[in-house]
Design a protein around this motif. Structure first.
Motif, short mmCIF file in Angstrom:
data_model
loop_
_atom_site.label_atom_id
_atom_site.label_comp_id
_atom_site.label_asym_id
_atom_site.label_seq_id
_atom_site.Cartn_x
_atom_site.Cartn_y
_atom_site.Cartn_z
N TYR A 1 44.94 -22.81 10.86
CA TYR A 1 43.67 -22.78 11.39
C TYR A 1 43.53 -21.76 12.43
O TYR A 1 44.25 -21.23 13.40
N PRO A 2 42.46 -21.01 12.08
CA PRO A 2 42.25 -19.49 12.45
C PRO A 2 41.92 -19.32 14.05
O PRO A 2 42.10 -18.34 14.39
N ASP A 3 41.37 -20.41 14.47
CA ASP A 3 40.82 -19.99 15.84
C ASP A 3 40.90 -21.33 16.87
O ASP A 3 40.41 -22.26 16.63
N GLY B 1 43.12 -10.94 11.41
CA GLY B 1 43.67 -10.58 10.15
C GLY B 1 44.99 -10.99 9.80
O GLY B 1 45.55 -11.56 8.73
N MET B 2 45.96 -10.98 10.73
CA MET B 2 47.25 -11.21 10.42
C MET B 2 47.71 -12.74 10.37
O MET B 2 48.52 -13.15 9.50
N TRP C 1 66.46 -22.43 18.33
CA TRP C 1 66.72 -23.68 18.89
C TRP C 1 65.72 -24.81 19.00
O TRP C 1 66.04 -26.01 19.38
N THR C 2 64.46 -24.28 18.69
CA THR C 2 63.67 -25.38 18.38
C THR C 2 63.59 -26.02 17.19
O THR C 2 63.16 -27.38 16.95
N LEU C 3 64.29 -25.62 16.30
CA LEU C 3 64.34 -26.02 14.87
C LEU C 3 65.39 -26.87 14.90
O LEU C 3 66.54 -26.57 14.09
N THR C 4 65.39 -28.13 15.71
CA THR C 4 66.75 -29.01 15.47
C THR C 4 66.77 -29.56 14.26
O THR C 4 65.50 -29.80 13.59
N PRO C 5 67.88 -30.50 13.93
CA PRO C 5 67.59 -31.14 12.51
C PRO C 5 66.62 -32.32 12.47
O PRO C 5 66.24 -32.73 11.59
N ASP C 6 66.11 -32.85 13.69
CA ASP C 6 65.07 -33.77 13.69
C ASP C 6 63.54 -33.45 13.57
O ASP C 6 62.89 -34.30 13.23
N VAL C 7 63.44 -32.11 13.45
CA VAL C 7 62.10 -31.64 13.44
C VAL C 7 61.94 -31.56 11.92
O VAL C 7 62.53 -30.81 11.17
N ASP C 8 60.62 -32.13 11.66
CA ASP C 8 60.13 -32.25 10.22
C ASP C 8 59.27 -31.23 9.77
O ASP C 8 58.81 -30.86 8.63
N GLY C 9 58.67 -30.74 10.98
CA GLY C 9 57.51 -29.66 10.83
C GLY C 9 57.19 -28.89 12.01
O GLY C 9 57.66 -29.39 13.14
N MET C 10 56.27 -28.00 12.05
CA MET C 10 56.33 -26.90 12.93
C MET C 10 54.80 -26.40 13.18
O MET C 10 54.35 -26.02 12.36
N LEU C 11 54.21 -26.53 14.29
CA LEU C 11 52.94 -25.76 14.61
C LEU C 11 53.18 -24.60 15.26
O LEU C 11 53.97 -24.55 16.16
N VAL C 12 52.87 -23.45 14.85
CA VAL C 12 53.00 -22.00 15.54
C VAL C 12 52.02 -21.80 16.01
O VAL C 12 50.90 -21.42 15.32
N ALA C 13 51.69 -21.62 17.36
CA ALA C 13 50.43 -21.58 18.14
C ALA C 13 50.70 -20.21 19.04
O ALA C 13 50.82 -20.59 20.25
N LEU C 14 50.76 -18.92 18.48
CA LEU C 14 51.14 -17.88 19.57
C LEU C 14 50.37 -16.74 19.14
O LEU C 14 49.81 -16.57 18.17
N GLY C 15 50.26 -15.93 20.22
CA GLY C 15 49.46 -14.67 20.06
C GLY C 15 48.45 -14.50 21.32
O GLY C 15 48.26 -13.38 21.39
N GLY C 16 48.32 -15.39 21.98
CA GLY C 16 47.16 -15.30 23.34
C GLY C 16 47.65 -14.24 24.05
O GLY C 16 46.97 -13.51 24.62
N ASN C 17 49.10 -14.29 24.49
CA ASN C 17 49.70 -13.41 25.53
C ASN C 17 49.66 -11.99 25.17
O ASN C 17 49.41 -10.82 25.85
N ASP C 18 49.87 -11.89 23.52
CA ASP C 18 50.05 -10.66 22.90
C ASP C 18 48.55 -10.00 23.24
O ASP C 18 48.37 -8.80 23.51
N TYR C 19 47.44 -10.74 22.94
CA TYR C 19 46.06 -10.28 23.06
C TYR C 19 45.98 -9.91 24.41
O TYR C 19 45.15 -8.88 24.71
N LEU D 1 44.26 -17.27 16.76
CA LEU D 1 43.16 -17.31 18.05
C LEU D 1 42.56 -15.98 17.72
O LEU D 1 42.85 -14.87 17.02
N ARG D 2 41.14 -16.15 17.96
CA ARG D 2 40.34 -14.99 17.61
C ARG D 2 40.10 -14.16 18.57
O ARG D 2 39.51 -14.31 19.66
N ALA D 3 40.33 -12.80 18.31
CA ALA D 3 40.22 -11.83 19.33
C ALA D 3 38.97 -11.24 19.31
O ALA D 3 37.98 -11.09 18.18
N GLY D 4 38.42 -10.87 20.62
CA GLY D 4 37.26 -9.85 20.65
C GLY D 4 37.19 -8.48 20.45
O GLY D 4 38.40 -8.01 19.88
N THR D 5 36.36 -7.69 20.58
CA THR D 5 36.51 -6.17 20.44
C THR D 5 36.63 -5.44 21.65
O THR D 5 36.44 -4.20 21.77
#
Length: 216
Positions: free
Chosen positions: A167-169, A153-154, A87-105, A137-141
């Motif tokens: 954009y890796p980090d 790497g994902m 539902w974020t991909l509405t007809p008026d959306v031409d592009g998307m930045l996908v910035a997720l993973g921080g809470n998974d980490y 997002l760059r995870a530590g060890t």
């Protein structure tokens, strides 16, 4: 005769100039949704200081014709992003930045699960014919070297799979800085000055992405 011909040529010339000017002036901007978590949403900051408003201002200053939409939800994991990408991909959306993973980490979730969710998100943007840019997002060890390798790497692997820019980090703009000076009291989220540095570092990559989007 000369006067009439000259007048006609001048009229045509002026008409062409006005037409070109109108086209350049009134071209519709592209719309880009920033699908993310609290880092995107601007957690703990006044509205103008968040990532999306600061990135919008940076892009405006660099001549981009874009409307950046804040689709960040604090606390969201990659699973949360997957649940609402449709539902974020509405007809008026031409592009998307996908910035997720921080809470998974932060929760130590299995990178295989995070990767699968991001894979499905990018699959949905591809199916909708909406270009995407992946912000990692760059995870530590702290969970071990194998975890960090798999998590970090994902992003590059999925970028290659879907042929999308990566954009890796997210925190690249704060690397090498006195980190605590640019974080809020929770030690996790950037303050307004931290966001400014993050945007300055990330901005050129986002600008390239925006400029490559097909015009309506």
């Amino acid at each position: 005769m000369f006067s009439l011909a000259y007048g006609a040529v001048r009229s045509v010339r002026n008409g062409l100039i006005l037409s070109l000017f109108a086209t350049a002036t009134f071209a519709a901007p592209v719309t880009v949704a920033a699908l993310g978590d609290s880092l995107t949403a601007g957690y703990g900051l006044d509205q103008p200081d968040g990532f999306v408003p600061q990135m919008q201002a940076w892009l405006d200053a660099h001549g981009a014709e874009v409307n950046l939409l804040n689709a960040g939800v604090s606390g969201d994991t990659t699973a949360g992003g997957l649940s609402r990408v449709g539902w974020t991909l509405t007809p008026d959306v031409d592009g998307m930045l996908v910035a997720l993973g921080g809470n998974d980490y932060l929760r130590g979730l299995d990178p295989k699960v995070s990767r699968d969710n991001l894979d499905k998100i990018l699959g949905k943007t591809e199916a909708a014919d909406v270009p995407a840019m992946l912000i990692g997002l760059r995870a530590g060890t702290n969970y071990g070297a194998d975890y960090a390798t798999a998590f970090n790497g994902m992003y590059g692997d999925l970028g290659a799979k879907y042929d999308v820019p990566v954009y890796p980090d997210w925190f690249e703009g704060l690397r090498g800085q006195n980190l605590q000076s640019y974080l809020q009291a929770d030690g996790v989220h950037p303050n307004a000055e931290g966001v400014k540095l993050i945007v300055a570092a990330m901005g050129p990559a986002v600008l390239d992405f925006v400029n490559a989007l097909p015009a309506d």
